[in-house]
Design a protein around this motif. Sequence first.
Motif, PDB file in Angstrom:
ATOM      1  N   SER A 228       0.786  -1.242   0.000  1.00  0.00           N
ATOM      2  CA  SER A 228       0.000   0.000   0.000  1.00  0.00           C
ATOM      3  C   SER A 228       0.815   1.288   0.000  1.00  0.00           C
ATOM      4  O   SER A 228       0.226   2.365  -0.149  1.00  0.00           O
ATOM      5  N   THR A 229       2.135   1.230   0.184  1.00  0.00           N
ATOM      6  CA  THR A 229       2.895   2.478   0.275  1.00  0.00           C
ATOM      7  C   THR A 229       3.978   2.569  -0.792  1.00  0.00           C
ATOM      8  O   THR A 229       4.488   1.560  -1.272  1.00  0.00           O
ATOM      9  N   ASP A 280       1.031   7.674  -2.919  1.00  0.00           N
ATOM     10  CA  ASP A 280       1.178   6.220  -2.733  1.00  0.00           C
ATOM     11  C   ASP A 280       0.405   5.468  -3.812  1.00  0.00           C
ATOM     12  O   ASP A 280       0.910   4.497  -4.396  1.00  0.00           O
ATOM     13  N   ARG A 281      -0.808   5.910  -4.067  1.00  0.00           N
ATOM     14  CA  ARG A 281      -1.648   5.233  -5.070  1.00  0.00           C
ATOM     15  C   ARG A 281      -0.989   5.294  -6.448  1.00  0.00           C
ATOM     16  O   ARG A 281      -0.972   4.294  -7.184  1.00  0.00           O
ATOM     17  N   GLN A 282      -0.423   6.424  -6.800  1.00  0.00           N
ATOM     18  CA  GLN A 282       0.263   6.535  -8.091  1.00  0.00           C
ATOM     19  C   GLN A 282       1.485   5.619  -8.142  1.00  0.00           C
ATOM     20  O   GLN A 282       1.789   5.027  -9.190  1.00  0.00           O
ATOM     21  N   ALA A 283       2.173   5.464  -7.017  1.00  0.00           N
ATOM     22  CA  ALA A 283       3.325   4.558  -6.966  1.00  0.00           C
ATOM     23  C   ALA A 283       2.890   3.105  -7.134  1.00  0.00           C
ATOM     24  O   ALA A 283       3.601   2.299  -7.753  1.00  0.00           O
ATOM     25  N   LEU A 284       1.729   2.764  -6.598  1.00  0.00           N
ATOM     26  CA  LEU A 284       1.195   1.404  -6.754  1.00  0.00           C
ATOM     27  C   LEU A 284       0.878   1.122  -8.222  1.00  0.00           C
ATOM     28  O   LEU A 284       1.206   0.054  -8.744  1.00  0.00           O
ATOM     29  N   ILE A 285       0.241   2.067  -8.874  1.00  0.00           N
ATOM     30  CA  ILE A 285      -0.065   1.889 -10.303  1.00  0.00           C
ATOM     31  C   ILE A 285       1.233   1.782 -11.101  1.00  0.00           C
ATOM     32  O   ILE A 285       1.383   0.921 -11.977  1.00  0.00           O
ATOM     33  N   GLY A 286       2.200   2.647 -10.781  1.00  0.00           N
ATOM     34  CA  GLY A 286       3.494   2.581 -11.459  1.00  0.00           C
ATOM     35  C   GLY A 286       4.192   1.251 -11.231  1.00  0.00           C
ATOM     36  O   GLY A 286       4.785   0.680 -12.154  1.00  0.00           O
ATOM     37  N   GLY A 287       4.104   0.731 -10.014  1.00  0.00           N
ATOM     38  CA  GLY A 287       4.713  -0.548  -9.697  1.00  0.00           C
ATOM     39  C   GLY A 287       4.062  -1.704 -10.432  1.00  0.00           C
ATOM     40  O   GLY A 287       4.725  -2.665 -10.839  1.00  0.00           O
ATOM     41  N   ASP A 290       5.285  -1.446 -14.154  1.00  0.00           N
ATOM     42  CA  ASP A 290       6.680  -1.793 -14.449  1.00  0.00           C
ATOM     43  C   ASP A 290       7.065  -3.193 -13.969  1.00  0.00           C
ATOM     44  O   ASP A 290       8.217  -3.604 -14.098  1.00  0.00           O
ATOM     45  N   GLY A 291       6.104  -3.940 -13.411  1.00  0.00           N
ATOM     46  CA  GLY A 291       6.369  -5.315 -13.025  1.00  0.00           C
ATOM     47  C   GLY A 291       6.858  -5.498 -11.605  1.00  0.00           C
ATOM     48  O   GLY A 291       7.089  -6.626 -11.170  1.00  0.00           O
ATOM     49  N   THR A 292       7.004  -4.407 -10.858  1.00  0.00           N
ATOM     50  CA  THR A 292       7.385  -4.529  -9.452  1.00  0.00           C
ATOM     51  C   THR A 292       6.287  -5.259  -8.681  1.00  0.00           C
ATOM     52  O   THR A 292       6.561  -6.151  -7.871  1.00  0.00           O
TER      53      THR A 292
END
Length: 422
Positions: A228-229, A280-287, A290-292
């Motif tokens: 979530s973060t 945080d939400r944008q980082a989750l979508i980015g992750g 990119d396959g993270t």
Amino acid sequence: MKTLIKHVVIDNQCQDILIIDGKIAKVARGIETPVDDLINAHGATAMPGLIDVHVHFREPGLTYKETIATGSAAAARGGFTTVLAMPNVKPVVDTAEKMKSQVALNAENGLVKVLQYGALSEDLVGVGPADLQAMASAGAAAFSNDGHGVQDAQTMLSAMQAAKAADRVISAHLEDDTLIQGGVMNAGPSADKLGLPGMTGLSESTQLARDLVMAQATGVRYHVAHISTKESVAQVRLAKQMGLNVTAEVSPHHLFLDDSMIITDDPMFKMNPPLRSKEDRQALIGGLLDGTIDMIATDHAPHSPEEKSGSMHDCSFGIVGLETAFPLAYTRFVKSGLVDLETLLTWMVKNPKEAFDLDQAGLLAVGDAADITLVDLVHPYEINPKDFASKGENTPFAGEEVYGKVLKTFVDGQVVYQAKKE
């Protein structure tokens, strides 16, 4: 038993699917052969049955919230054909004997393939690992203390060693109890504005850092539940670059909601981990892109109306998700043009199947189990909790217009859900 599904769309082409004895025998145009059951799909899109590695079916002990029958019916209605159920029922699934009983109960009452997690430690909160090898032999598909972070490092280390020996995944609920401080939503401006106690993301990311060091040392297959973060995403990204055997899931609500959207003290927005910041939400979508982050998992958590009423101070954590996950993801990600359907199915079928060794789940290929979902991707509809097959109606997405309505779901070639004709 031979079944022929005519006129489905696969990869933008009209196809037929021949099923013989629960397996996909042929996928081609214009199949003509005598069958026991002929189904006209009328141009619906065919997908492999979805996989959810994180659900709560509440049976035994909490059946007023959900049962295996109602939970698996919700799964079928949402297009899911394989799910992994968490062990935090009553009694907790923490011994080989309880595992055997739970596996039998799942098989008896499940409409879909309901696989079972075993607990990492006694009653989810005990110090020292449970007998993971015995539970694996009794049918445990994976292990988790979901609902509780493992507070004792030695317990987690020993559990990792045992899970490695048993060749099973550990799915980690990350939560340092000393950093929770009674929080009911994400710590930040929204919590301050509403006068609600905040829960810092450090509770998740600090425990993840501990676990990743031990995962590297043990070589265990380590899975991050409901990440979530942005700090957690960065840690998983680095761990993968270092060659650790780590995977991660994200829930639809953490992808599509954040704490800036909580404008009143609304119980439907209380979940654990809480909805974090927009960043945080944008980082989750980015992750995810990119396959993270490897997959989407619902953390389907049904509660009674009484438990999800009143103030966030007192109500239960969690929302339902099995019947809304695919249409929300399809509408927000595919319909918007962000990704294609194949990518979404990688997150909701292919990656969970591979990460958890789910050989019984089909991928819509010849020879696979005929786990198939037919969906209408053309016509919008409104999410209405009164239509849910789940006992739980606790969702913040009520009233949303979405695309991707499930029309029919097959498990091993048998119809387990069919939408009502309107």
